[in-house]
Each structure stands twice: as structure tokens, then as C-alpha cells.
Design a protein around this motif. Structure first.
Motif, PDB file in Angstrom:
ATOM      1  N   GLY A  20       8.597  59.995 -43.828  1.00 59.71           N
ATOM      2  CA  GLY A  20       8.999  60.661 -42.586  1.00 59.71           C
ATOM      3  C   GLY A  20       8.071  60.342 -41.434  1.00 59.71           C
ATOM      4  O   GLY A  20       7.941  61.118 -40.492  1.00 59.71           O
ATOM      5  N   LYS A  21       7.381  59.186 -41.507  1.00 61.50           N
ATOM      6  CA  LYS A  21       6.432  58.789 -40.475  1.00 61.50           C
ATOM      7  C   LYS A  21       6.835  57.448 -39.878  1.00 61.50           C
ATOM      8  O   LYS A  21       7.731  56.762 -40.362  1.00 61.50           O
ATOM      9  N   ASP A  22       6.132  57.072 -38.812  1.00 64.44           N
ATOM     10  CA  ASP A  22       6.313  55.779 -38.157  1.00 64.44           C
ATOM     11  C   ASP A  22       7.757  55.583 -37.730  1.00 64.44           C
ATOM     12  O   ASP A  22       8.468  54.715 -38.207  1.00 64.44           O
ATOM     13  N   GLN A  23       8.206  56.419 -36.791  1.00 63.67           N
ATOM     14  CA  GLN A  23       9.588  56.383 -36.336  1.00 63.67           C
ATOM     15  C   GLN A  23       9.933  55.051 -35.670  1.00 63.67           C
ATOM     16  O   GLN A  23      11.044  54.545 -35.818  1.00 63.67           O
ATOM     17  N   ALA A  24       9.007  54.494 -34.935  1.00 59.66           N
ATOM     18  CA  ALA A  24       9.282  53.229 -34.261  1.00 59.66           C
ATOM     19  C   ALA A  24       9.569  52.119 -35.272  1.00 59.66           C
ATOM     20  O   ALA A  24      10.458  51.304 -35.084  1.00 59.66           O
ATOM     21  N   GLN A  25       8.778  52.104 -36.367  1.00 58.09           N
ATOM     22  CA  GLN A  25       8.993  51.089 -37.392  1.00 58.09           C
ATOM     23  C   GLN A  25      10.359  51.260 -38.041  1.00 58.09           C
ATOM     24  O   GLN A  25      11.058  50.289 -38.297  1.00 58.09           O
ATOM     25  N   LYS A  26      10.746  52.489 -38.308  1.00 56.77           N
ATOM     26  CA  LYS A  26      12.060  52.743 -38.896  1.00 56.77           C
ATOM     27  C   LYS A  26      13.167  52.260 -37.965  1.00 56.77           C
ATOM     28  O   LYS A  26      14.130  51.630 -38.391  1.00 56.77           O
ATOM     29  N   GLN A  27      13.019  52.574 -36.685  1.00 57.13           N
ATOM     30  CA  GLN A  27      14.030  52.170 -35.725  1.00 57.13           C
ATOM     31  C   GLN A  27      14.103  50.647 -35.638  1.00 57.13           C
ATOM     32  O   GLN A  27      15.187  50.071 -35.601  1.00 57.13           O
ATOM     33  N   PHE A  28      12.933  49.993 -35.659  1.00 53.20           N
ATOM     34  CA  PHE A  28      12.919  48.541 -35.560  1.00 53.20           C
ATOM     35  C   PHE A  28      13.552  47.897 -36.787  1.00 53.20           C
ATOM     36  O   PHE A  28      14.316  46.939 -36.687  1.00 53.20           O
ATOM     37  N   SER A  58       9.731  44.162 -24.463  1.00 52.49           N
ATOM     38  CA  SER A  58      10.207  45.094 -25.479  1.00 52.49           C
ATOM     39  C   SER A  58      11.723  45.241 -25.395  1.00 52.49           C
ATOM     40  O   SER A  58      12.356  44.836 -24.417  1.00 52.49           O
ATOM     41  N   LEU A  59      12.284  45.831 -26.448  1.00 47.53           N
ATOM     42  CA  LEU A  59      13.721  46.058 -26.504  1.00 47.53           C
ATOM     43  C   LEU A  59      14.105  47.130 -25.499  1.00 47.53           C
ATOM     44  O   LEU A  59      13.575  48.233 -25.504  1.00 47.53           O
ATOM     45  N   ARG A  60      15.008  46.786 -24.599  1.00 42.61           N
ATOM     46  CA  ARG A  60      15.414  47.728 -23.564  1.00 42.61           C
ATOM     47  C   ARG A  60      16.790  48.330 -23.820  1.00 42.61           C
ATOM     48  O   ARG A  60      17.062  49.461 -23.456  1.00 42.61           O
ATOM     49  N   THR A  61      17.670  47.548 -24.402  1.00 39.83           N
ATOM     50  CA  THR A  61      19.065  47.965 -24.535  1.00 39.83           C
ATOM     51  C   THR A  61      19.398  48.229 -25.991  1.00 39.83           C
ATOM     52  O   THR A  61      19.393  47.304 -26.813  1.00 39.83           O
ATOM     53  N   ASN A  62      19.671  49.470 -26.326  1.00 39.31           N
ATOM     54  CA  ASN A  62      20.047  49.814 -27.691  1.00 39.31           C
ATOM     55  C   ASN A  62      21.462  49.338 -27.989  1.00 39.31           C
ATOM     56  O   ASN A  62      22.322  49.322 -27.101  1.00 39.31           O
ATOM     57  N   PRO A  63      21.747  48.946 -29.229  1.00 40.24           N
ATOM     58  CA  PRO A  63      23.106  48.504 -29.573  1.00 40.24           C
ATOM     59  C   PRO A  63      24.086  49.670 -29.531  1.00 40.24           C
ATOM     60  O   PRO A  63      23.722  50.813 -29.800  1.00 40.24           O
ATOM     61  N   HIS A 120      14.155  59.217 -28.213  1.00 37.68           N
ATOM     62  CA  HIS A 120      13.822  57.815 -27.947  1.00 37.68           C
ATOM     63  C   HIS A 120      14.996  57.143 -27.237  1.00 37.68           C
ATOM     64  O   HIS A 120      15.686  56.283 -27.789  1.00 37.68           O
ATOM     65  N   ALA A 121      15.229  57.548 -26.001  1.00 38.99           N
ATOM     66  CA  ALA A 121      16.325  56.999 -25.197  1.00 38.99           C
ATOM     67  C   ALA A 121      15.752  56.241 -24.010  1.00 38.99           C
ATOM     68  O   ALA A 121      14.794  56.691 -23.377  1.00 38.99           O
ATOM     69  N   SER A 122      16.345  55.102 -23.694  1.00 39.47           N
ATOM     70  CA  SER A 122      15.927  54.348 -22.505  1.00 39.47           C
ATOM     71  C   SER A 122      16.681  54.891 -21.295  1.00 39.47           C
ATOM     72  O   SER A 122      17.807  55.379 -21.412  1.00 39.47           O
ATOM     73  N   ARG A 123      16.058  54.807 -20.135  1.00 40.94           N
ATOM     74  CA  ARG A 123      16.657  55.395 -18.933  1.00 40.94           C
ATOM     75  C   ARG A 123      16.314  54.548 -17.713  1.00 40.94           C
ATOM     76  O   ARG A 123      15.294  53.871 -17.675  1.00 40.94           O
TER      77      ARG A 123
END
Length: 433
Positions: A109-117, A134-139, A363-366
Motif C-alpha cells: 500500500g506504498k509508493d503510489q507513483a510507482q504503482k501508477q507508473f 514528465s507524463l502530463r496527459t493521463n490515458p 493525483h489529477a493534472s490541471r
């Protein structure tokens, strides 16, 4: 008188009899046949077609001669198959490692960025200095038409490239709704839709040829839709918009106190989960600035730097069908169902508050829209109308969000920008009366 006959084989003299010659010939023939059969098994006169035995012998000889070639070819095939199996084995090992890593991360349940990547794709090495982005646009998500087949069919007809403007309205704001869609039609925007919250608004839109959608009966929504004020109705959009996103559509959410002067879809970046207009009235307030807090009692450390930005306007924003976008809608709708809060406040808190002990941030881009293209009414009445150069600019939209006398000011905006009446904005004060 009796005569004694002597057999030919017992007679010692005289020529042999005819019978003994025949017997001798037969005997010799048998002997010669055996000899020839032994020496010439295929006969003295061979036919053109080989015998089965010779054919088998020839095949055996051919196989013997071609055995080295076939062996070499077979070896090459086995090498190729072995290489293919080795590659497949390496790929399977890689997949096992990735799955193991994902499982470990999920369990910890740790390292959320790694999981997302890991969920988004293969890991990469960092490039040279100054080239890393860095990744700007989520699929976007996979559309699910089973969520609302009736709405899916309607959106397929109304949308353009899976995008459309959506507004929620009830009969209390009929005059503003009419002015809203008249200017949308004038600009030539085809992809817009009114979500009617009562029968009166649904019938009104149908009578004007305006695309309208009425949800299935839902007492929790309908009671607010029939009698709720601006803020109450505004809070409903976060629940209703979820279905639009689940169907795979990007939505430009619009309040009805907005005048359209250009097609907004020609001025979007589409690189973020949420692209919103700002309530800020200057570059600093709209896009952020370093605000220094002064506490003289602290002596040497009296100055504390803070980051400030004025809130996004929850009455006009573009939202893409991504996982963070849907999570944002869920978070806001959930809080509004539990708290007595203003939807714009909650909208911004969920977008901007970072993760901290006891809270996982979104973790939303804006992206903040250009404040002179997507203009709020404070910018217009406090700044733009008083500046000769800024008056020449033509915004995409003007949102009368800062002033309660909305309908009067909406008509004045049309007079100023559409009909060219340069004095149309003069009678109004900067703020509210």
C-alpha cells in the motif's frame, strides 16, 4: 514260350528309351532353373519399371545419401525453435517480475507513483539534462455504454469528436438559458446539451429545438433540481457528469450565466485531466504567486513564504474521461452529500490539497485557462472595460459569476461584443450594487 522283359534302366546295352530322355531333360531343366534363379533373381530380360525390392533399395540408398542434408536442416529448425522458446521464456520471466512487483506494491500500500507508473506502461531511463518531461496527459478510460444506453445514443448524435458542452438547468433560469443557447447557436457551436432538471425546462428546450436530456426519476436529484437555488443545482453536476465520463466523452461543463463569443473547443489544450477558468483577476491571482507572510515577533525568521492561487471556477471547466477525473467527481459528490459546503470550495480543495498524514491527495493534472479568453466578470468590469487596448480583445466566453444581476449584464455583454455598442457596459459598477 514265355519272354522276360528287361526294363530300360537295367539294360546294359541298346539306346535309351524315349521316357528316360524326357526324365533326364526335366531334371536338367530343374537344375538350370535353380542356377539361373540364384544368379539372375530379376530374370534375364529386365523390364523398364523397377521391382518393389529394388525401389526399396534405391529409397534406402537415397535416404542414406540425403541423411546429412536433412540432419543439417533439422538442426537449424531445432536451433530456431530453441531460440524462440528462449525469448518466450525471457518474456514470461519479465512478466512474472512485473506482476510480482505490482503484487508487492499492492500488498504494501506504498509508493503510489510507482504503482501508477507500472499501470501506465514500461519503465524508462532518464534522458540527458534538460530533456526529461514528465507524463502530463493521463490515458482515457474504456467507454462503458452499459452505464446508460439511452444517453450513449444521444451523445453519439450530439457530440463532435467525443466532446460537448453540458449545462444543468431548471425552469427558474429560463431567461438566462435562452440567452445562453441563442449565443451558442449564433457562434455556430453544434455540440451542446441541456440536462433538464424538471419538466418545464425539458419542454422549453424541445420547443426551441435545443438538444435536451432528462434523467430517469431520482428523488435525491429531482427534489433539488425542482426547487434548488444556484449553489444547490451546481452541486448536482458532479453526480450527473460521472455517466458522461464513463461513456467516454470529454465535457465542457458550463453554467448558464455565460455568453459565448467564440467556439471554446478551438482554444483548449486537452493535456490535463481538468482545464478550468480562474476566479483570479490578474496574472498573479489567476496563475499563482509567492505570498510573503510577515510575523515580526519571529525576529530573523519573521518572513514566511506561501504559495497562493485564486480558485478555479466550478461553473466552467473542461474535464477528460480519465480515472483521476472520475475520482474527482466522486470525491466532490461524496463530500457534498455529507457536508454543508459550497461546491466550488470542495472542488478546489480536492484538486489542490496534497497528500498528508491521514489524507491521500488526488493525483489529477490541471491547467488554468487564459483569463482574458475565458473571462470572469470581475476582469471585465474592473479591468478590461477601462483599458483601451484590452477593450479590443475578443474573449471566447464571458462568465457573469461575480455579479448577482446576471441577466442584465449578460445582455450588456452581447451589446458590447456582438452589436458593437461601446457604451453598453458603462452603466454598471465594478461590483454589485
Amino acid at each position: 514260350m514265355r519272354l522276360r522283359r528287361v526294363g530300360p534302366l537295367t539294360r546294359g546295352d541298346g539306346p535309351p528309351s524315349r521316357g528316360s530322355r524326357i526324365a533326364m531333360a526335366i531334371f536338367i531343366g530343374i537344375i538350370l532353373g535353380c542356377v539361373f534363379a540364384f544368379l539372375f533373381p530379376d530374370g534375364l530380360f529386365r523390364s523398364s519399371s523397377p521391382s518393389p525390392s529394388r525401389t526399396q533399395d534405391a529409397a534406402k540408398w537415397s535416404q542414406f545419401n540425403s541423411a546429412p542434408c536433412e540432419s543439417l536442416e533439422r538442426t537449424n529448425i531445432l536451433k530456431s525453435e530453441l531460440a524462440s522458446l528462449s525469448e518466450k521464456n525471457a518474456e514470461l520471466k519479465k512478466q512474472v517480475r512485473e506482476l510480482t512487483m505490482k503484487l508487492q506494491l499492492a500488498e504494501q500500500g506504498k509508493d503510489q507513483a510507482q504503482k501508477q507508473f507500472l499501470a501506465l506502461g514500461v519503465q524508462h531511463k532518464a534522458g540527458p539534462f534538460g530533456t526529461v518531461r514528465s507524463l502530463r496527459t493521463n490515458p482515457t478510460i474504456i467507454p462503458d455504454e452499459s452505464v446508460n444506453p439511452r444517453l450513449a445514443k444521444m451523445l453519439e448524435k450530439v457530440s463532435v469528436q467525443k466532446e460537448l458542452i453540458v449545462a444543468l438547468a431548471n425552469s427558474n433560469v429560463r431567461e438566462m438559458v435562452e440567452l445562453w443557447f441563442e449565443n451558442i447557436k449564433r457562434v455556430g457551436i453544434p455540440n451542446y446539451l441541456v440536462v433538464a432538471l424538471d419538466d418545464g425546462m425539458e419542454n422549453f428546450c424541445k420547443s426551441k429545438g435545443v438538444p435536451v436530456y432528462r434523467r430517469k426519476p431520482d428523488e435525491g436529484v429531482d427534489s433539488i433540481g425542482r426547487t434548488g437555488g444556484n449553489h444547490a443545482v451546481s452541486g448536482l453536476k458532479f453526480r450527473i457528469l460521472r455517466e458522461f465520463l464513463q461513456l467516454g466523452y470529454s465535457i465542457l461543463l458550463s453554467d448558464v450565466d455565460i455568453i459565448y463569443l467564440q467556439n471554446p473547443f478551438n482554444h483548449l489544450y486537452r493535456d490535463s485531466d481538468v482545464e478550468s477558468m480562474s476566479d483570479g483577476h490578474s496574472n498573479m491571482t489567476a496563475y499563482g504567486y509567492d505570498d510573503v507572510f510577515d510575523e515580526p515577533k519571529m525576529g530573523w525568521a519573521r518572513y514566511a513564504h506561501t504559495m497562493r492561487i485564486w480558485v478555479y471556477n466550478s461553473g466552467f471547466f473542461y474535464i477528460r474521461p480519465t480515472i483521476p477525473s472520475i475520482e474527482l467527481l466522486d470525491r466532490v459528490a461524496s463530500r457534498l452529500s455529507r457536508e454543508k459546503a459550497w461546491d466550488q470550495q470542495v472542488f478546489n480543495e480536492e484538486l489542490f490539497f496534497p497528500s498528508h498524514p491521514g489524507y491521500d491527495g488526488l493525483h489529477a493534472s490541471r491547467r488554468t485557462m487564459d483569463m482574458y479568453l475565458f473571462m470572469n466578470s470581475k476582469v471585465l468590469f474592473k479591468t478590461v472595460r477601462k483599458d483601451a487596448n484590452l477593450r479590443k480583445l475578443k474573449p471566447v466566453i464571458v462568465h457573469l459569476n461575480y455579479h448577482p444581476d446576471k441577466f442584465r449584464r449578460m445582455k450588456a455583454v452581447v451589446e458590447f461584443y456582438v452589436n458593437g455598442n461601446q457604451n453598453a457596459l458603462d452603466p454598471f459598477p465594478d461590483g454589485s450594487e
